[in-house]
Design a protein around this motif. Structure first.
Motif, short mmCIF file in Angstrom:
data_model
loop_
_atom_site.label_atom_id
_atom_site.label_comp_id
_atom_site.label_asym_id
_atom_site.label_seq_id
_atom_site.Cartn_x
_atom_site.Cartn_y
_atom_site.Cartn_z
N ILE A 1 -7.73 3.14 -2.43
CA ILE A 1 -7.09 1.84 -2.20
C ILE A 1 -7.88 1.13 -1.10
N GLU B 1 0.83 -1.21 0.00
CA GLU B 1 0.00 0.00 0.00
C GLU B 1 0.86 1.26 0.00
N ASP B 2 1.95 1.26 0.79
CA ASP B 2 2.83 2.42 0.82
C ASP B 2 3.43 2.70 -0.55
N LEU C 1 -7.36 -1.35 -6.35
CA LEU C 1 -7.00 0.02 -6.69
C LEU C 1 -8.05 0.59 -7.63
N SER D 1 0.55 3.83 -3.17
CA SER D 1 -0.15 5.09 -2.91
C SER D 1 0.37 6.26 -3.74
#
Length: 138
Positions: A61, A49-50, A74, A53
């Motif tokens: 997300i 996720e990091d 996504l 993003s």
């Protein structure tokens, strides 16, 4: 003058029964055999996720971490090119791969088909005086 222009525009606007609306949606699925959902979330889902993003055009997300599996969805802004979004997502997953545990299988990036979801709205109508064709255009 404004009323005349409004009437002319009203009759020249195209109307579709089913408008072509598509929101680019991609999914990233990762398998980490025999891992708990807490471990999946901290070691896999959060890392991915990091990295994901920062993708351009990304609007939302959502993720789900289960025992042995991570599923990230996504959603991109309408009008975003699916090919560009797919390539950017694969690049981000590739960069995150070195930060993930070595035992996991390579994350899979997939395009989600729009036909997988439910229709926007479903309406059922019936009439004793109108036939099927007239009800369709109603």
């Amino acid at each position: 003058m404004i009323i005349l222009l409004g009437i002319l525009c009203f009759y020249s606007l195209p109307i579709r029964e089913y408008p072509d609306i598509s929101f680019p949606v991609l999914t990233v699925n990762t398998s980490y055999p025999n891992a708990s959902s807490e471990l999946i979330e901290s070691e896999v889902t959060n890392v991915l996720e990091d990295q994901l993003s920062g993708i351009e055009g990304l609007e939302l997300i959502t993720s789900q971490s289960n025992s042995g599996k991570s599923h990230i969805t996504l959603l991109f802004r309408a009008g975003t090119s699916m090919d560009k979004a797919f390539n950017a997502t694969q690049e981000a997953v590739g960069l995150a791969r070195s930060l993930l545990p070595a035992i996991i299988k390579a994350p899979k990036v997939e395009r989600k088909n729009q036909s997988d979801g439910l229709p926007f709205i479903g309406i059922s109508i019936e009439s004793s005086s109108l036939d099927f064709g007239e009800l369709t255009h109603y």
